[in-house]
Design a protein around this motif. Structure first.
Motif: not given
Lengths: 525, 434
Positions: A13, A15, B138-139, B165-166
């Protein structure tokens, strides 16, 4: 293996890559493009100046707002997060849409300009007519499809140059280099030629050198130069000087980067608008092999073509001028033989086996063509008339290769496909860079960790890591000196330098850091 | 033909294999349970960050191995019979060797905390670890927050990865400042500020008490030792260093302590068995070096050395001056020679920091003789070759400061700070007379 590939490179994924501000900015830019699209469908705007300004202004504003939001207020540093996770930069749907869109644009531009509104009789219509006010302002004439293209091209280099400068604002080399390509595009490639037209002088872009500018010695061009007084003669002289004197000197001192990533318009677009696609170049050894054969074949093609064109332009009467067809032909053959002989005598040991075969093969072909022409005496080179050869070159290389494939396929094959596989100028400068230049990329002792960032982000597809991990300088004819390998290196291993010829090409078996006795033992063997 | 078997396809094992091939025609087999082909372990982070794909991590194209007759076998060695010179694989089957090189690398070091076995508790050493991170983080929807335990190079890499990925990161470090067991205080404090500026919740002087899992056995939170605070999280990264990966050697008769014990020729106690890289423990430390060095460069150098020994040119492992490098988010770090955070009794430091708080250097020198001992440099690239030479020449600190420009390796047109550093050295230090 396939599992991890799948997991990590395609479906990881990214961001949230597009913020609200960036969405609005994209909308602004698309609105600007939409105005162009409306013009294309023959919408007759009441005030063309206003709508053209609005369109170009929106495209510029959108890109600038987008870049500000993406980079300002964030840490200065390498900004490659998610590059391989986004469709846009990893050959996903949006990349294909952009690629196909650009390709279609080039096809229409080169072969169907009437669809853009170029009319053989009467004034312009469509999108070309939208550019009439700007064209009249700068060169005094209505726009052509090339004026439209030149304007959009320059705009792209300027606004994406701004974005690139923000992205690499911690790196003075990148900042200066980008200002340079923006300056040469705006001044030399766009304004100067257009203003020359206004002054009734020949169209001339001093930064566009033969053989990239394959038309420089075409008959109509030479006529133009010679019928335009001193200025025309100066242009012609500068054109010859720049390929035979100025560019070899600059390439000797700084490497081919002085041209390819500081001056050239093709390079300018690749480094700015094409920057998001630099990692897509093919790094395999196979691709390198293909590259060497294709680019040098294009060079041979352009040399033969130019000789043919100049030959048919010249008269064969020695009373008119000392420069007759025969003199020219023997001169060209002599010059090529000299270059070939010098390389074979002094640099033989630096050429790989296939490079030697290639050089000998090409040399034989060119001299055979010249000889055949001379002894058959029918004015035909390669059994074609010069102008025919030129039109084939223009179609195959000038348009299809450099435009359609070179730029249209940015999002698929990377941003330097033309420069790497096709550009004859890059081939000439590359030979000089490989054999007679102070330029190299040095490596820093034993610090390389083989991470692969340098190779991945090399737009020319050079496997930089293969050299760095051996502590070997990178001396490659294709390197355009963009400096990105050095920028993305996390351990400070790579540096672009101009230095002495001694030890420029080096190879050490054991890297610095190990036992000095072992290093001496192996490296001095 | 002599058959050389190498366990481990990391930088140590592959360097040994390549160099043996260069100097001999021996049959060479490299065994790995981790990956089909050699990859750059130090670059694992960039795959998660999206800078590179897995294939970019491989320094050699896949045809390279066959062309150089390096046989690759994917298997896990479960048992070594030294008297018959036979390896047994977990997957079944066996293989005999004439000479064996063990280059099995490192594994995550843990401290037996409660809840360690929960799903989502992981290290960041192997390809499989990376797959785990991709699974559990993953996120930022699946993993709004991760907690990292222990502040070293792996910890800061993991923090950088997750932030791309924050994902919120809480980073527990035992010390006052990040990595201050290695970095002198001024540097450790600067790097700590930089890590925090990237949105990492850095908790100094904080230890882990235990890890709490939910009903499915997946990590739910951690509890800190000092305050008993519960921090909910979906992933826990264990970054308390690495230890030699040697459990498979149990019962083989190969002598181990924390790592495989070797002499200076990299020989184990058993004839024809050598060990190199992270899994090695020197019987006696070499100079100021630790007996176990889990560093890319030392692994490579041991590979270069053992290859000579095996090709009939016996060499002792005798590494040159210490060097290393790393990158902390945006700040590059290089070190040459020795700069100790806990100063030796003979050691004095000169520290310079740029006002933008992303560049600094520390130069260590002998306070009596003024001999230059080492340098840490942050945000300014410097030349390995020049410092290596200066260290060999026993140059004095004022010579180094005066000639610092020679060592600069920053890209062209970068601003230079040598004058600034020189002035600061003159002002702040009465000791060395200039």
């Amino acid at each position: 293996m396939s599992k991890i590939e799948h997991n990590m490179s395609m479906t990881g994924d990214a961001p949230a890559s597009v913020s609200t501000t960036q969405k609005i900015a994209s909308a602004l830019g698309l609105l600007g493009l939409f105005i162009l699209l409306l013009a294309l469908t023959n919408v007759d705007f009441p005030n063309k100046t206003l709508f053209l300004s609005l369109s170009l202004g929106l495209i510029a504003a959108g890109t600038i707002v987008f870049a500000n939001d993406a980079y300002r207020g964030k840490h200065a540093g390498i900004k490659n997060d998610g590059v391989w996770l986004k469709a846009f930069t990893n050959r996903g749907l949006s990349a294909w849409v952009i690629g196909i869109g650009l390709t279609l644009f080039y096809i229409v531009l080169y072969w169907f300009p009437e669809y853009l509104g170029l009319n053989s009789e009467g004034g312009n219509t469509g999108v070309i007519s939208l550019f009439d006010p700007l064209s009249k302002l700068i060169n005094g004439n209505p726009a052509s499809q090339w004026f439209v293209y030149g304007t959009l091209y320059t705009l792209a280099i300027l606004v994406f140059g701004y974005k690139f400068i923000l992205k690499y604002r911690h790196n003075n080399y990148e900042i200066l280099r980008t200002f340079s390509v923006m300056f040469f595009q705006l001044g030399f490639a766009f304004l100067i030629p257009e203003i020359l037209i206004r002054l009734n002088q020949p169209y001339f872009n001093p930064a566009n050198l033969w053989p990239l500018n394959y038309d420089l010695f075409a008959g109509y061009k030479i006529d133009e130069f010679f019928s335009s007084g001193t200025l025309g003669l100066m242009m012609f002289a500068f054109g010859i000087l720049s390929i035979f004197v100025i560019s070899p000197i600059l390439t000797y001192k700084y490497g081919k980067r002085w041209y390819c990533s500081w001056v050239c318009g093709c390079g300018g677009l690749a480094e700015t608008a094409g920057d998001p696609y630099r990692h897509l170049s093919d790094k395999s050894q196979f691709a390198w092999k293909v590259e060497r054969w294709v680019i040098h074949s294009v060079l041979v093609f352009v040399v033969v073509m130019t000789i043919a064109v100049v030959y048919s332009f010249l008269g064969d009467d020695s009373k008119d001028t000392w420069l007759t067809q025969d003199v020219f032909l023997w001169g060209a053959a002599g010059f090529l033989t000299l270059v070939f002989a010098l390389i074979m005598i002094f640099k033989r040991q630096e050429l790989a086996k296939d490079a030697k075969y290639g050089a000998i093969g090409y040399f034989v072909i060119i001299t055979a063509i010249i000889g055949m022409n001379y002894f058959s005496g029918n004015n035909q080179i390669f059994f074609f008339q010069g102008y025919q050869l030129r039109s084939w070159y223009g179609f195959l290389i000038g348009a299809a290769f450099s435009g359609v494939i070179g730029v249209g396929f940015y999002p698929i094959f990377g941003n330097r496909v033309w420069c790497r596989f096709g550009c004859p100028m890059a081939a000439v400068l590359g030979m000089q860079q490989r054999l007679f230049s102070k330029f190299r990329i040095t490596t820093n002792g034993g610090q390389c960790i083989s991470c692969g960032n340098c190779s991945t982000y090399c737009e020319m597809g050079i496997d930089v890591r293969a050299y760095a991990q051996k502590g070997e300088n990178i001396v490659r004819s294709s390197c355009v000196g963009c400096g990105i390998c050095s920028a993305v290196c996390p351990r400070g291993v790579l540096k672009l330098e101009n230095g002495s010829q001694d030890g420029r090409i080096n190879s050490e078996e054991v890297l610095l850091g190990n036992d000095v006795d072992l290093m001496d033992f192996l490296n001095q063997k | 033909m002599e058959h050389i078997v190498i366990i481990g396809n990391g930088i140590s094992g592959i360097t040994a294999a390549r160099h043996i091939r260069k100097h001999s025609d021996k049959k060479i087999t490299v065994i790995s349970a981790e990956s089909d082909y050699f990859f750059s372990r130090t670059a694992l982070m960039y795959v998660y960050m999206g800078h590179m794909k897995w294939d970019h991590l491989k320094p050699y194209e896949d045809w390279f191995w066959k062309k150089n007759r390096l046989e690759l076998k994917k298997a896990y060695v479960s048992k070594i019979e030294t008297d018959t010179k036979t390896l047994h694989f977990q997957e079944g089957g066996s293989m005999t060797y004439d000479k064996l090189i063990i280059a099995s690398g490192s594994t995550t070091n843990t401290f037996g905390w409660e809840g360690l076995e929960s799903k989502g508790v992981l290290g960041m050493v192997t390809k499989q670890d990376l797959e785990q991170i991709e699974t559990y983080a993953p996120n930022n929807k699946e993993c709004p927050r991760a907690v990292l335990i222990g502040g070293g190079l792996i910890g800061v890499e993991l923090a950088e990865m997750l932030r791309t990925r924050n994902i919120e990161v809480t980073f527990l470090i035992r010390e006052e400042n990040f990595w201050d067991a290695v970095l002198p205080e001024g540097e450790a404090a600067m790097i700590s500020r930089h890590i925090e500026s990237h949105g990492v919740d850095l908790r100094n002087n904080t230890n882990l008490d235990k890890i709490i899992a939910n009903d499915e056995g997946k990590v739910r939170a951690i509890i800190t030792k000092e305050t008993g605070e519960e921090i909910s999280c979906s992933m826990v990264g264990i970054c308390t260093g690495v230890k030699p990966n040697i459990t498979f050697l149990e019962g083989s008769g190969i002598e181990t302590d924390r790592g495989i014990l070797v002499n200076r020729k990299l020989e184990t106690n058993i004839q024809d068995i050598y060990a190199i890289g992270d899994c090695v423990q020197q019987r006696e430390a070499i100079g100021n070096r630790k007996p176990i060095e889990a560093v890319w460069y030392t692994g490579r150098m041991m590979g270069e050395t053992v290859a000579q020994t095996l090709c009939g040119n016996p060499f002792e492992y005798n590494p040159g001056h210490w060097f290393n490098s790393a990158k902390f988010f945006d700040i590059e770090y290089q070190t040459y020679g020795w700069v100790f955070s806990d100063k030796k009794e003979y050691e004095a430091h000169f520290h310079w920091r740029h006002q933008d708080d992303t560049k600094c250097i520390t130069i260590a020198y002998n306070k009596d003789t003024h001999e230059f001992l080492g340098i840490n440099t942050f945000g300014i690239r410097m030349k390995h070759e020049v410092f290596d030479r200066w260290l060999s020449e026993h140059q004095k600190v004022d010579f180094v400061i005066r000639n610092l420009k020679q060592a600069n390796f920053d890209p062209e047109f970068y601003k230079h700070y040598e004058k600034d550093i020189f002035n600061s050295f003159k002002e702040n230090l009465q000791q060395p007379q200039l």
